[in-house]
Design a protein around this motif. Structure first.
Motif, PDB file in Angstrom:
ATOM      1  N   TRP A 123      10.153   8.774   3.758  1.00 25.94           N
ATOM      2  CA  TRP A 123      11.209   8.456   2.981  1.00 25.94           C
ATOM      3  C   TRP A 123      10.832   8.488   1.436  1.00 25.94           C
ATOM      4  N   ARG A 124      11.472   9.036   0.563  1.00 31.92           N
ATOM      5  CA  ARG A 124      11.032   9.154  -0.726  1.00 31.92           C
ATOM      6  C   ARG A 124      11.325   8.074  -1.777  1.00 31.92           C
ATOM      7  N   ARG A 125      10.430   7.280  -2.415  1.00 28.77           N
ATOM      8  CA  ARG A 125      10.624   6.133  -3.158  1.00 28.77           C
ATOM      9  C   ARG A 125      10.845   6.896  -4.767  1.00 28.77           C
ATOM     10  N   PRO A 126      11.628   6.056  -5.592  1.00 27.80           N
ATOM     11  CA  PRO A 126      11.993   6.576  -6.916  1.00 27.80           C
ATOM     12  C   PRO A 126      10.779   6.908  -7.574  1.00 27.80           C
ATOM     13  N   ASN A 127       9.428   6.617  -7.585  1.00 27.94           N
ATOM     14  CA  ASN A 127       8.248   6.894  -8.210  1.00 27.94           C
ATOM     15  C   ASN A 127       7.595   8.096  -7.623  1.00 27.94           C
ATOM     16  N   ALA A 129       6.412   8.439  -4.352  1.00 24.20           N
ATOM     17  CA  ALA A 129       5.707   7.847  -3.346  1.00 24.20           C
ATOM     18  C   ALA A 129       6.518   8.101  -1.913  1.00 24.20           C
ATOM     19  N   ARG A 130       5.931   8.366  -0.829  1.00 25.06           N
ATOM     20  CA  ARG A 130       6.733   8.438   0.469  1.00 25.06           C
ATOM     21  C   ARG A 130       6.348   7.121   1.398  1.00 25.06           C
ATOM     22  N   CYS A 131       7.302   6.747   2.324  1.00 30.49           N
ATOM     23  CA  CYS A 131       6.985   5.930   2.995  1.00 30.49           C
ATOM     24  C   CYS A 131       7.895   5.622   4.444  1.00 30.49           C
ATOM     25  N   MET A 132       7.572   5.038   5.264  1.00 28.39           N
ATOM     26  CA  MET A 132       8.374   4.930   6.480  1.00 28.39           C
ATOM     27  C   MET A 132       9.741   4.064   6.554  1.00 28.39           C
ATOM     28  N   ARG A 133      10.740   4.354   7.134  1.00 31.12           N
ATOM     29  CA  ARG A 133      11.878   3.553   6.860  1.00 31.12           C
ATOM     30  C   ARG A 133      12.716   3.526   8.384  1.00 31.12           C
ATOM     31  N   PHE A 134      13.365   2.223   8.368  1.00 32.85           N
ATOM     32  CA  PHE A 134      14.055   2.391   9.791  1.00 32.85           C
ATOM     33  C   PHE A 134      15.684   2.293   9.061  1.00 32.85           C
ATOM     34  N   ASP A 135      16.374   3.144   9.223  1.00 28.34           N
ATOM     35  CA  ASP A 135      17.873   2.899   8.924  1.00 28.34           C
ATOM     36  C   ASP A 135      18.714   2.829  10.138  1.00 28.34           C
ATOM     37  N   LEU A 136      19.437   1.698  10.106  1.00 24.04           N
ATOM     38  CA  LEU A 136      20.012   1.260  11.170  1.00 24.04           C
ATOM     39  C   LEU A 136      21.408   2.174  11.498  1.00 24.04           C
ATOM     40  N   ASP A 364       2.682   6.984   1.077  1.00 21.00           N
ATOM     41  CA  ASP A 364       1.681   8.259   0.816  1.00 21.00           C
ATOM     42  C   ASP A 364       1.793   8.290  -0.905  1.00 21.00           C
ATOM     43  N   ILE A 365       0.792   8.540  -1.542  1.00 23.02           N
ATOM     44  CA  ILE A 365       0.860   8.690  -2.878  1.00 23.02           C
ATOM     45  C   ILE A 365      -0.272   9.588  -3.217  1.00 23.02           C
ATOM     46  N   LEU A 366      -0.262  10.333  -4.346  1.00 26.64           N
ATOM     47  CA  LEU A 366      -1.194  11.190  -4.962  1.00 26.64           C
ATOM     48  C   LEU A 366      -1.368  12.274  -4.175  1.00 26.64           C
ATOM     49  N   ASP A 367      -2.740  12.459  -3.598  1.00 26.08           N
ATOM     50  CA  ASP A 367      -3.081  13.415  -2.705  1.00 26.08           C
ATOM     51  C   ASP A 367      -2.718  13.274  -1.128  1.00 26.08           C
ATOM     52  N   TYR A 377      -0.484   6.025   7.754  1.00 24.73           N
ATOM     53  CA  TYR A 377      -1.962   5.845   7.709  1.00 24.73           C
ATOM     54  C   TYR A 377      -2.561   6.822   6.771  1.00 24.73           C
ATOM     55  N   PRO A 378      -2.022   6.830   5.530  1.00 27.91           N
ATOM     56  CA  PRO A 378      -2.947   7.817   4.503  1.00 27.91           C
ATOM     57  C   PRO A 378      -3.824   7.128   3.988  1.00 27.91           C
ATOM     58  N   ALA A 379      -4.774   7.987   3.351  1.00 29.58           N
ATOM     59  CA  ALA A 379      -6.144   7.481   2.800  1.00 29.58           C
ATOM     60  C   ALA A 379      -5.778   6.528   1.593  1.00 29.58           C
ATOM     61  N   ILE A 380      -5.367   7.341   0.576  1.00 24.95           N
ATOM     62  CA  ILE A 380      -5.128   6.605  -0.891  1.00 24.95           C
ATOM     63  C   ILE A 380      -4.192   5.388  -0.514  1.00 24.95           C
ATOM     64  N   GLY A 381      -3.119   5.554  -0.147  1.00 27.93           N
ATOM     65  CA  GLY A 381      -2.066   4.432   0.007  1.00 27.93           C
ATOM     66  C   GLY A 381      -2.585   3.375   0.667  1.00 27.93           C
ATOM     67  N   ARG A 382      -3.359   3.497   1.803  1.00 27.03           N
ATOM     68  CA  ARG A 382      -4.270   2.248   2.446  1.00 27.03           C
ATOM     69  C   ARG A 382      -5.232   1.867   1.587  1.00 27.03           C
ATOM     70  N   LEU A 383      -5.876   2.464   0.803  1.00 21.32           N
ATOM     71  CA  LEU A 383      -6.902   2.195  -0.042  1.00 21.32           C
ATOM     72  C   LEU A 383      -6.231   1.309  -1.161  1.00 21.32           C
ATOM     73  N   LYS A 384      -5.232   1.688  -1.655  1.00 22.31           N
ATOM     74  CA  LYS A 384      -4.571   0.906  -2.568  1.00 22.31           C
ATOM     75  C   LYS A 384      -4.179  -0.626  -2.049  1.00 22.31           C
ATOM     76  N   GLY A 385      -3.453  -0.591  -1.062  1.00 25.87           N
ATOM     77  CA  GLY A 385      -3.314  -1.729  -0.337  1.00 25.87           C
ATOM     78  C   GLY A 385      -4.469  -2.552  -0.132  1.00 25.87           C
ATOM     79  N   LEU A 386      -5.515  -1.745   0.512  1.00 31.05           N
ATOM     80  CA  LEU A 386      -6.785  -2.962   0.767  1.00 31.05           C
ATOM     81  C   LEU A 386      -7.291  -3.409  -0.620  1.00 31.05           C
ATOM     82  N   ALA A 387      -7.225  -2.625  -1.720  1.00 31.02           N
ATOM     83  CA  ALA A 387      -7.800  -3.024  -2.982  1.00 31.02           C
ATOM     84  C   ALA A 387      -6.936  -4.400  -3.368  1.00 31.02           C
ATOM     85  N   GLU A 388      -5.630  -4.003  -3.229  1.00 30.47           N
ATOM     86  CA  GLU A 388      -4.684  -5.381  -3.435  1.00 30.47           C
ATOM     87  C   GLU A 388      -4.902  -6.566  -2.814  1.00 30.47           C
ATOM     88  N   LEU A 389      -4.878  -6.273  -1.681  1.00 30.19           N
ATOM     89  CA  LEU A 389      -5.298  -7.553  -0.708  1.00 30.19           C
ATOM     90  C   LEU A 389      -6.582  -8.276  -0.715  1.00 30.19           C
TER      91      LEU A 389
END
Length: 402
Positions: A123-127, A129-136, A364-367, A377-389
């Motif tokens: 699912w495309r975000r305004p910036n 990026a792509r993510c997963m979504r549940f639409d009722l 999903d961001i960048l490459d 389970y993207p590489a860079i998106g999870r890396l970003k999350g891990l760095a923030e946490l």
């Protein structure tokens, strides 16, 4: 927190080298190729450990398989049909083999049929990026007009039925096919070959399995496996329902704090614990994640840290997977509660004072975009999350020297 990373095996496009460079301390994995209900043999476990321990060029990675996710519980066990007792025996044998290999934490789930459910995997975000979504509304359109599940009209409010009918009418064939594939992706091992009739047959097997029946079957499973885990020094941690509300007429028994507390009390042994998944549980507005960590933290054996943003406070509600420090869960407060729990464990001299955590999912961001990785389970998106946490934990635990 022990910073871990999920790895799906040699075919995972995110490699051991990638996670090592991300600063991961340990690995979460499973033998996905072994059919559910069969034993995980010592040789199979050792092979996965060897794969994790080795970089592409043959250099030792220094990483180890520390958490199993998941050792699957068969539908036969959940429904107590067919060879369910043999499957429990095999589950226990697999647990013994994992223990012999030095692995102590096993994550599993007790969700009927679907391991997780989303209607959009990119699912495309305004910036961008792509993510997963549940639409009722999309899910209701699938349930009513693609699956054509008997009883669906009894479960779905009329206003949602009307919205789903309009949504389905607006879909072209490509979107209908995509929606079907996205929903079916949550069926273990079924992403490429499960037909609608197969799904209907799975659902039919639960015709007599109500919520109380599933709870009873879950407790029977725990009564058989938890004492063995306790004797071995293993830690079992059940993952919550994803999403945490009923779908397709199926029962849900791990969606709220009350569900978790009931499951813990059913077999009151330290080995019988939970996976606190802030993303799954956060899809309900009435789940207090920080409070749950404080009240149930003694039995939290594994952490999945991710964030979601709901479209509203109804149950069920549509939601998407937001950035780790975005969304509607106060991640800083939740990590503070984790830090407090770990301090209490250290004071008590517990061997499990440090709780394994993984940055669950990621955008999903960048490459990552177009790389074709496992959804969520993207590489860079999870890396970003891990760095923030990691940064939040460092700020909360920092002590100035001198």
């Amino acid at each position: 927190m022990r910073q871990t990373w999920r790895w799906f095996g040699p075919n995972d496009p995110v490699s051991i080298d990638d996670m090592l460079q991300a600063g991961v301390q340990g690995v979460v994995s499973a033998l996905h190729h072994v059919p559910t209900g069969q034993v995980w043999t010592p040789d199979q476990i050792r092979q996965r450990q060897d794969q994790i321990a080795t970089m592409r060029d043959g250099t030792p990675s220094g990483l180890a398989w520390e958490v199993v996710e998941s050792l699957p519980v068969s539908e036969a066990i959940k429904t107590q049909t067919g060879d369910w007792r043999a499957h429990v025996d095999n589950w226990i044998t697999s647990m013994r083999n994992l223990h012999a290999a030095g692995i102590r934490v096993i994550c599993y789930n007790f969700m009927p049929v679907l391991d997780w459910t989303r209607t959009d995997l990119q699912w495309r975000r305004p910036n961008g990026a792509r993510c997963m979504r549940f639409d009722l509304t999309d899910f209701a359109a699938f349930d009513l007009h693609i699956l054509e599940r008997p009883g669906a009209t009894d479960d779905i409010p009329q206003d949602l039925q009307d919205a789903a009918a309009r949504r389905f009418a607006d879909m072209d064939d490509a979107r209908r096919t995509q929606l079907t594939g996205n929903v079916v992706f949550g069926l273990p091992g079924a992403a490429e070959h499960m037909t609608m009739q197969d799904v209907r047959d799975h659902l039919a097997s639960y015709a007599k399995v109500t919520d109380p029946v599933l709870r009873g079957n879950f407790h029977a499973f725990l009564e058989l496996v938890a004492p063995v885990a306790q004797d071995l020094g293993m830690r079992l941690c059940c993952h919550p329902d994803d999403p945490p509300f009923p779908l397709l007429g199926l029962p849900r028994v791990m969606s709220t704090e009350a569900d978790f507390a009931e499951r813990i009390a059913a077999v009151d042994l330290p080995a019988n614990g939970i996976t606190l998944c802030s993303g799954s549980l956060g899809a309900r507005h009435d789940n207090d994640l920080t409070g749950m960590m404080r009240r149930l933290g003694d039995r939290v054996h594994f952490l999945h840290l991710r964030n979601v943003r709901r479209d509203g406070d109804t149950i069920p509600a549509s939601f998407f997977e937001d950035e780790h420090l975005g969304g509607q869960t106060d991640m800083v407060a939740l990590i503070q509660a984790v830090v407090e729990q770990e301090a209490a464990r250290r004071a008590a001299g517990r061997e499990d004072a440090v709780i394994p955590m993984r940055p669950d999912h990621g955008q999903d961001i960048l490459d990552d975009i177009g790389r074709g990785g496992q959804p969520g389970y993207p590489a860079i998106g999870r890396l970003k999350g891990l760095a923030e946490l990691r940064g939040v934990e460092a700020a909360l635990t920092h002590r100035k020297e001198g």
